[in-house]
Write a protein that holds these residues in place. Sequence first.
Motif, PDB file in Angstrom:
ATOM      1  N   SER A 296      -2.644  -4.207  -7.316  1.00 53.86           N
ATOM      2  CA  SER A 296      -2.855  -4.338  -5.881  1.00 53.86           C
ATOM      3  C   SER A 296      -2.669  -3.003  -5.166  1.00 53.86           C
ATOM      4  CB  SER A 296      -1.921  -5.418  -5.343  1.00 53.86           C
ATOM      5  OG  SER A 296      -1.482  -5.126  -4.063  1.00 53.86           O
ATOM      6  N   ILE A 297      -1.602  -2.282  -5.535  1.00 53.73           N
ATOM      7  CA  ILE A 297      -1.352  -0.982  -4.896  1.00 53.73           C
ATOM      8  C   ILE A 297      -2.397   0.044  -5.308  1.00 53.73           C
ATOM      9  CG2 ILE A 297       0.246   0.964  -4.798  1.00 53.73           C
ATOM     10  CD1 ILE A 297       2.497  -0.949  -4.758  1.00 53.73           C
TER      11      ILE A 297
ATOM     12  N   MET B  21       4.215   9.937   9.698  1.00 53.44           N
ATOM     13  CA  MET B  21       4.515   8.513   9.522  1.00 53.44           C
ATOM     14  C   MET B  21       5.130   8.251   8.161  1.00 53.44           C
ATOM     15  SD  MET B  21       1.108   6.870  11.222  1.00 53.44           S
ATOM     16  CE  MET B  21       1.504   5.174  10.877  1.00 53.44           C
TER      17      MET B  21
ATOM     18  N   THR C 266      -0.162  -7.614 -11.574  1.00 55.28           N
ATOM     19  CA  THR C 266      -0.889  -7.881 -10.323  1.00 55.28           C
ATOM     20  C   THR C 266      -0.418  -6.969  -9.201  1.00 55.28           C
ATOM     21  OG1 THR C 266      -0.879 -10.187 -11.014  1.00 55.28           O
ATOM     22  CG2 THR C 266      -1.660  -9.733  -8.798  1.00 55.28           C
ATOM     23  N   SER C 267       0.917  -6.809  -9.089  1.00 55.17           N
ATOM     24  CA  SER C 267       1.463  -5.945  -8.040  1.00 55.17           C
ATOM     25  C   SER C 267       0.960  -4.513  -8.184  1.00 55.17           C
ATOM     26  CB  SER C 267       2.991  -5.939  -8.089  1.00 55.17           C
ATOM     27  OG  SER C 267       3.492  -7.189  -7.712  1.00 55.17           O
TER      28      SER C 267
ATOM     29  N   PHE D 282     -10.996  10.114  12.009  1.00 59.71           N
ATOM     30  CA  PHE D 282     -10.115   8.974  12.210  1.00 59.71           C
ATOM     31  C   PHE D 282      -9.159   8.732  11.044  1.00 59.71           C
ATOM     32  CE2 PHE D 282     -13.107   6.489  15.223  1.00 59.71           C
ATOM     33  CZ  PHE D 282     -12.858   7.435  16.195  1.00 59.71           C
ATOM     34  N   PHE D 283      -9.452   9.301   9.936  1.00 64.18           N
ATOM     35  CA  PHE D 283      -8.793   8.869   8.712  1.00 64.18           C
ATOM     36  C   PHE D 283      -8.684  10.032   7.766  1.00 64.18           C
ATOM     37  CE2 PHE D 283      -7.823   5.238   5.995  1.00 64.18           C
ATOM     38  CZ  PHE D 283      -7.421   4.344   6.972  1.00 64.18           C
TER      39      PHE D 283
ATOM     40  N   LEU E 227      -5.647  -0.559  -3.547  1.00 63.88           N
ATOM     41  CA  LEU E 227      -5.577  -0.166  -2.140  1.00 63.88           C
ATOM     42  C   LEU E 227      -5.731   1.349  -1.985  1.00 63.88           C
ATOM     43  CD1 LEU E 227      -4.810  -1.504   0.717  1.00 63.88           C
ATOM     44  CD2 LEU E 227      -2.678  -0.254   0.391  1.00 63.88           C
TER      45      LEU E 227
ATOM     46  N   MET F  37      -0.276  11.322   9.697  1.00 65.00           N
ATOM     47  CA  MET F  37       0.035  10.494   8.534  1.00 65.00           C
ATOM     48  C   MET F  37       1.205  11.056   7.736  1.00 65.00           C
ATOM     49  SD  MET F  37      -3.495   8.917   7.151  1.00 65.00           S
ATOM     50  CE  MET F  37      -4.285   7.601   8.054  1.00 65.00           C
TER      51      MET F  37
ATOM     52  N   ILE G  92       7.829   1.838   8.448  1.00 66.04           N
ATOM     53  CA  ILE G  92       7.342   2.712   9.520  1.00 66.04           C
ATOM     54  C   ILE G  92       7.563   2.011  10.863  1.00 66.04           C
ATOM     55  CG2 ILE G  92       5.324   3.876  10.470  1.00 66.04           C
ATOM     56  CD1 ILE G  92       4.193   3.892   7.611  1.00 66.04           C
TER      57      ILE G  92
ATOM     58  N   PRO H 238       4.106  -5.798  -2.250  1.00 66.16           N
ATOM     59  CA  PRO H 238       4.279  -4.350  -2.391  1.00 66.16           C
ATOM     60  C   PRO H 238       3.630  -3.574  -1.246  1.00 66.16           C
ATOM     61  CG  PRO H 238       3.502  -5.314  -4.434  1.00 66.16           C
ATOM     62  CD  PRO H 238       3.430  -6.382  -3.406  1.00 66.16           C
ATOM     63  N   VAL H 239       2.402  -3.946  -0.881  1.00 67.71           N
ATOM     64  CA  VAL H 239       1.701  -3.262   0.202  1.00 67.71           C
ATOM     65  C   VAL H 239       2.479  -3.411   1.504  1.00 67.71           C
ATOM     66  CG1 VAL H 239      -0.427  -3.187   1.531  1.00 67.71           C
ATOM     67  CG2 VAL H 239      -0.501  -3.691  -0.916  1.00 67.71           C
TER      68      VAL H 239
ATOM     69  N   ALA I 161       2.956 -11.411  -5.348  1.00 65.60           N
ATOM     70  CA  ALA I 161       2.735 -10.238  -6.197  1.00 65.60           C
ATOM     71  C   ALA I 161       1.653  -9.338  -5.610  1.00 65.60           C
ATOM     72  CB  ALA I 161       2.358 -10.679  -7.610  1.00 65.60           C
ATOM     73  N   ILE I 162       0.633  -9.937  -4.989  1.00 69.47           N
ATOM     74  CA  ILE I 162      -0.457  -9.133  -4.436  1.00 69.47           C
ATOM     75  C   ILE I 162      -0.036  -8.444  -3.137  1.00 69.47           C
ATOM     76  CG2 ILE I 162      -2.788  -9.211  -3.443  1.00 69.47           C
ATOM     77  CD1 ILE I 162      -3.350 -11.567  -5.312  1.00 69.47           C
TER      78      ILE I 162
ATOM     79  N   ALA J  10       5.855   4.637  15.808  1.00 71.03           N
ATOM     80  CA  ALA J  10       5.303   5.760  15.061  1.00 71.03           C
ATOM     81  C   ALA J  10       3.793   5.597  14.885  1.00 71.03           C
ATOM     82  CB  ALA J  10       5.989   5.892  13.708  1.00 71.03           C
TER      83      ALA J  10
ATOM     84  N   ILE K  91      -5.808   7.336  18.449  1.00 65.80           N
ATOM     85  CA  ILE K  91      -7.023   7.970  17.918  1.00 65.80           C
ATOM     86  C   ILE K  91      -8.035   6.906  17.513  1.00 65.80           C
ATOM     87  CG2 ILE K  91      -7.977   9.252  15.961  1.00 65.80           C
ATOM     88  CD1 ILE K  91      -5.651  11.085  16.043  1.00 65.80           C
ATOM     89  N   TRP K  92      -7.526   5.844  16.862  1.00 66.23           N
ATOM     90  CA  TRP K  92      -8.426   4.805  16.361  1.00 66.23           C
ATOM     91  C   TRP K  92      -9.028   3.963  17.481  1.00 66.23           C
ATOM     92  CZ3 TRP K  92      -5.189   2.573  11.688  1.00 66.23           C
ATOM     93  CH2 TRP K  92      -5.241   3.494  10.644  1.00 66.23           C
TER      94      TRP K  92
ATOM     95  N   LEU L 217       2.535 -11.049 -13.264  1.00 68.84           N
ATOM     96  CA  LEU L 217       2.832 -10.826 -11.849  1.00 68.84           C
ATOM     97  C   LEU L 217       3.079  -9.346 -11.574  1.00 68.84           C
ATOM     98  CD1 LEU L 217       5.080 -13.883 -10.948  1.00 68.84           C
ATOM     99  CD2 LEU L 217       2.701 -13.470 -10.306  1.00 68.84           C
TER     100      LEU L 217
END
Lengths: 255, 268, 261
Positions: free
Chosen positions: B33-34, B249, B29-30, B54-55, B37, B246, C111, C103-104, C99-100, C115, C122-123, B26
């Motif tokens: 996952s991060i 934020m 997995t965490s 945009f990003f 991403l 960003m 936030i 965290p995200v 678990a997946i 904010a 913009i998006w 587990l």
Amino acid sequence: MADRFKLSVKNLSKAFVTKKDDTLVIDDISMDVRENEFLVILGPGQCGKTVLLNMVAGLLKPTLGEIYMDGEKVSGLDKRVRMVFQKLALLPWLTVSKNVQIGMKYAKVPKEQRERVAQHYIDLVGLQGFERSYPHQLSGGMKQRVGIARAYASAPEVLLMDEPFGQLDAQTRYSMEDEILKIWDKDKRTILFVTNNIEEAVYLADRIVLLSKRPAKVKDVFDLTGLPRPRDNLSEEFLRIRQEIADQMDLDLGQ
Amino acid sequence: MNTNQEKLTKAIARERKHIKNKSRNLLFTSIISIVVLLALWELSVQLGWITTRFFCAPSEVLNALIEKLTNRAPDGATLPVHILSSMKISMIGFLMAVLIGTPLGLLMGWYKPVDKFIRPAFNLIRPIPAVGWIPLMIVLLGIGLAPKVFIVFLSAFVAVVLNSYAGIKLTNRAMINVSKTCGASNFTIFRRVGIPSAMPMVFTGWKVGLGLSWSTLVAAEMLASNDGLGYMILAGRQFMRVNLIMVGMLTIGVIGLILFALLNWLEK
Amino acid sequence: MKKHTFILRNFLLNLLSFLSLGLLVLLWIVGSSGEASILPSPYEVWTKFLALSEDPIAGMSMLGHSLQSLRRVFVGLLAATVVGIPLGTMIGWSERFRAIFQPVFEIIRPIPPLAWVPLISIWCGVFEFSKYILVFIGTFSAIVVNTYAGVNLANRDNIAVGRMFGARGVRLITDIVFPSALPSIMAGLKTALTTGWGVVLAAEMISANYGLGMLVTRGSDSNDIQLVLVAMLLIGLIGALMSTAFTILERRLSPWRTDLN
């Protein structure tokens, strides 16, 4: 061997395991239950009776050992076994009638039949008129009647009862004991009844399996089929058996 | 008998191994996952799947953060200056809310007349979101620190009062009766029995209030300010600097977390 | 005798409530009187409210602006509910899922919703869609966190009952776990409603062509404090009405809950 009995428990052990340590709760228990027998499992508080019952129900996996029904090995939940829970665990968002129907609902029994059967058992436990009430509107004794009706209505062959009257006052408790014998007499099933109350055990049981304190082992088995019902809990014979069991029972150090 | 004992030991060992494996999986997995991403985010920018208008990629956010520590452009102040400005307002507002709101909530919960007197006015003010007060406060209090502090105060105040009130209402009746039988005065019981038993809820109120005041501050700075983190991200929008937004934020989120952790630590 | 003092006591207590409201109004009247005062009097605010119904702002009546703000809240909230409740349920039910996603989720959660305003504008531009997204972001985490907590702490006895009587898989979640978690989920939705209302106003104050928040900004830009106050009072009134309606609805929908009375 095993096929002569309705239900057999063979060398059942249960340990609760964590990363660091483990606690043995049930230590190598074997027992046999006859068809339509009223078997009482008696043991001191916190000894693991509930754990044993949960394993027979299939809600909990044994660490070691097997359970047989009609001579066949079973694992996990089985629709022939139903339980009356200790904590009056009625679903609070369902009415009495819907609570009683729940087992039949998942067994895909047609609605009409479901309602008819539910009504039959609601009448049997004496709750007619309360079909549309919610659990929080009922007294403790009434809730436990719903629990019994619910277990009966899903047509099990084996009924497990986990200290069903443990949270009732003495008066209600006595009347519920008579009630359960009456229901069982009308509608015979195999019953495994767990309690820590010696008097209750002697009043109800065909046989009593006495467990030791934790980790639970079978200490002794008492056959009470010779004691006719209804039993008088002040008769000499009753008191003698009660004393005999009390002498053997471990002290409940937890309370 | 002996063999059964051995079997049991083995079964327990097997189960323990299974538990350990599971918790390790587990955790793994965490982390995955991060990492996935972040990698996807970085790659999608680097490979040009999303336009940088945009990003911006995580690496770019990090660069902008380091640069912004010392660079005043384009909004007129460095990141530490913005942070300090935001912290000052939010801390003054929040502390005022705690100092006024906690006793008020406790008194309202304990003394019926206080409750009856304050509640109508309180209920009248409560449903208006704190942000809505900004223009009126600017008119009444002028531009500058005062209106922003007031808004921050107001947003935390409501949560602090409500939770302190609920906390002291939960005081065990039996404890109160025992103290009464022992001859304690109502005020003594309030102080010795009521307040200690209300403390967990009081802390909950402080935490909720802190979160609300921090997020209200950001809004207030966007609507009426020339500095602070809220202003910085809005300026980032005007200059079309996604990396600046960003960074802002991220900073807002991290500071929020730190404040929260501090309060948790204080509770212990 | 004893009953008498009780009634008297109650009467005095309620008198205090009226006294407090009276004082508040008095304070307002005193604060708004005098030549130099910038604060309009209650009477002026009331006449402004009446005048607004004849002389609409941005081609829209007060009711129109209110409905626009309400629509933004409800679209965003609905989307957050539709996504948030299943996600919260899965995070609460399955360790692997937790678990997946947890965290995200925990990284994004601190936030504050507002904010996101610059980035979202913009998006998605400054119009309707960006308002929906902001409400979604602002309400999503309250819904997910409360659903997750409710599911995770769902009564073990109820689950045992469900399993015992044959509920499996999805049915176990929909029929047993979900109702067990309902009080917590409803609490999350209520928080979300309040937060969402605040977010819409702030977003409208920052940039919008209509809506109650826009009226507040319009009023302050044109030094029309009457308009600001009318909009604020309407905002408060609608907010309070929504909370009350939610509580009544919740009581209606769950007659078994003893904690609601």
